[in-house]
Design a protein around this motif. Sequence first.
Motif, short mmCIF file in Angstrom:
data_model
loop_
_atom_site.label_atom_id
_atom_site.label_comp_id
_atom_site.label_asym_id
_atom_site.label_seq_id
_atom_site.Cartn_x
_atom_site.Cartn_y
_atom_site.Cartn_z
N UNK A 1 0.81 -1.21 0.00
CA UNK A 1 0.00 0.00 0.00
C UNK A 1 0.85 1.26 0.00
N UNK A 2 1.97 1.25 0.74
CA UNK A 2 2.83 2.45 0.79
C UNK A 2 3.43 2.76 -0.57
N UNK A 3 4.08 1.76 -1.18
CA UNK A 3 4.72 2.01 -2.47
C UNK A 3 3.70 2.16 -3.60
N UNK A 4 2.57 1.47 -3.46
CA UNK A 4 1.51 1.63 -4.45
C UNK A 4 0.92 3.03 -4.43
N UNK A 5 0.75 3.59 -3.23
CA UNK A 5 0.22 4.94 -3.10
C UNK A 5 1.18 5.97 -3.67
N UNK A 6 2.48 5.80 -3.38
CA UNK A 6 3.48 6.74 -3.91
C UNK A 6 3.50 6.70 -5.44
N UNK A 7 3.43 5.51 -6.01
CA UNK A 7 3.46 5.37 -7.46
C UNK A 7 2.21 5.98 -8.09
N UNK A 8 1.05 5.70 -7.50
CA UNK A 8 -0.19 6.25 -8.03
C UNK A 8 -0.23 7.77 -7.88
N UNK A 9 0.30 8.27 -6.75
CA UNK A 9 0.36 9.71 -6.54
C UNK A 9 1.22 10.40 -7.59
N UNK A 10 2.35 9.78 -7.94
CA UNK A 10 3.21 10.32 -8.99
C UNK A 10 2.48 10.34 -10.33
N UNK A 11 1.76 9.27 -10.63
CA UNK A 11 1.04 9.17 -11.90
C UNK A 11 -0.06 10.23 -11.99
N UNK A 12 -0.85 10.37 -10.92
CA UNK A 12 -1.95 11.33 -10.94
C UNK A 12 -1.45 12.77 -10.87
N UNK A 13 -0.51 13.01 -9.93
CA UNK A 13 -0.07 14.37 -9.71
C UNK A 13 0.82 14.92 -10.81
N UNK A 14 1.87 14.18 -11.17
CA UNK A 14 2.84 14.70 -12.13
C UNK A 14 2.40 14.49 -13.57
N UNK A 15 1.94 13.28 -13.89
CA UNK A 15 1.65 12.95 -15.28
C UNK A 15 0.27 13.42 -15.74
N UNK A 16 -0.72 13.24 -14.89
CA UNK A 16 -2.09 13.56 -15.30
C UNK A 16 -2.44 15.03 -15.06
N UNK A 17 -2.09 15.55 -13.88
CA UNK A 17 -2.53 16.90 -13.50
C UNK A 17 -1.44 17.96 -13.62
N UNK A 18 -0.18 17.53 -13.66
CA UNK A 18 0.90 18.50 -13.77
C UNK A 18 1.15 19.31 -12.52
N UNK A 19 0.88 18.73 -11.34
CA UNK A 19 1.17 19.40 -10.07
C UNK A 19 2.68 19.45 -9.90
N UNK A 20 3.19 20.53 -9.29
CA UNK A 20 4.63 20.65 -9.14
C UNK A 20 5.18 19.49 -8.30
N UNK A 21 6.44 19.17 -8.51
CA UNK A 21 7.05 17.96 -7.95
C UNK A 21 6.97 17.91 -6.43
N UNK A 22 7.31 19.00 -5.76
CA UNK A 22 7.33 19.00 -4.30
C UNK A 22 5.94 18.78 -3.72
N UNK A 23 4.96 19.54 -4.18
CA UNK A 23 3.60 19.43 -3.65
C UNK A 23 3.02 18.05 -3.91
N UNK A 24 3.22 17.54 -5.12
CA UNK A 24 2.71 16.23 -5.47
C UNK A 24 3.30 15.14 -4.58
#
Length: 360
Positions: A104-127
């Motif tokens: 769950x920990x690593x899955x959440x981090x990976x999904x957060x990177x996908x949604x935040x950086x790739x899909x929404x374009x949230x800045x790296x630190x905030x994402x």
Amino acid sequence: MKKKELCYIIIVAVLGVSLLLSFAVEVFHLDLGGFSWVAGWVSSPIALAIGFAFALLLGKAFPDFNKTMSKKMLQYSVIGLGFGMNVDKALASGAEGMVFTIASVFGTLALGWLLGRKLLGVDTQTSYLISSGTAICGGSAIAAVGPIIRAKAESMSVALGVVFVLNGIALFLFPTIGDALGMTMKQFGMWAAIAIHDTSSVVGAGAAYDQMHPELVTQQGVSALEVATTIKLTRALWIVVLALVTPFFFRKQLAAADGTTKPWYSCVPRFIIWFVVAILFNTYVLSNAALIGDAAAEIGTQFSGAVNKLAKNLITLSLFFIGASLTRETLRCVGLKPLVQGVMLWISISLISLAYIFWI
């Protein structure tokens, strides 16, 4: 002295006195009589909200002091949190809980990177901060990771705000959903521990579910609160792992900030090392009756509890400093994308973990 600076000083004084009284009440059992409310009204979301309101209405005050306090106070507080963690108790959930936690920990981090950086374009630190808070234990994880990546106060404010809002919603929503789905005590405890950000809200949701179904606690021989707390403690230890690997993910940014190229592990800050030392010292010395005797272990446990409580209060106060750094201009630049990331990530993890729990 400007009006906003005077207001800033008064707010810090009021928050500080209230948190100090709260510490005295809990640790030294100070009786405030009819004024007990004075020591109980300040919480992490409230302190952060007051900081937000101050910055948005009055602007920044004492920016250098505010920046220093929000950074240093968080670092020292994280070390204090180590005195509230016990390695043996956290690992008591067994192999099943450990596998569940790792995935769950690593899955959440990976999904957060996908949604935040790739899909929404949230800045790296905030994402990354939002993903870290969702993956482990809300504000505590953000407090630990933020200084490591040298996060801007604005990124910290946004990430904490998103996590606290969703955390509060989950506290009231999850017991109702669990009841509607007919979840067992073990199922709900696992779900709450994995999908609710903050430990306090996990405990609250577990206790609420126990109160809704006291007959199930007797029938099944285990309470949702017990299961949720045990798994959440296991997850909390992953702050250490996250803190150690985070410099690897941000090695280019950290190298650019320093102007030199360093091995990623050399970027692990000292306060994280002391955080680990505090955990080990609390587990194998202060609370180890076999080593120091029952009486000394009891005193050590009380000491650890006091330090942990003080650390939590300092984190609460530091959230005001973080919130007071967030201006209207910053909010316009940030936009709604971080909130959308937080909501999407929270819903995704809640549904995936729910499906996993019913599947097993």
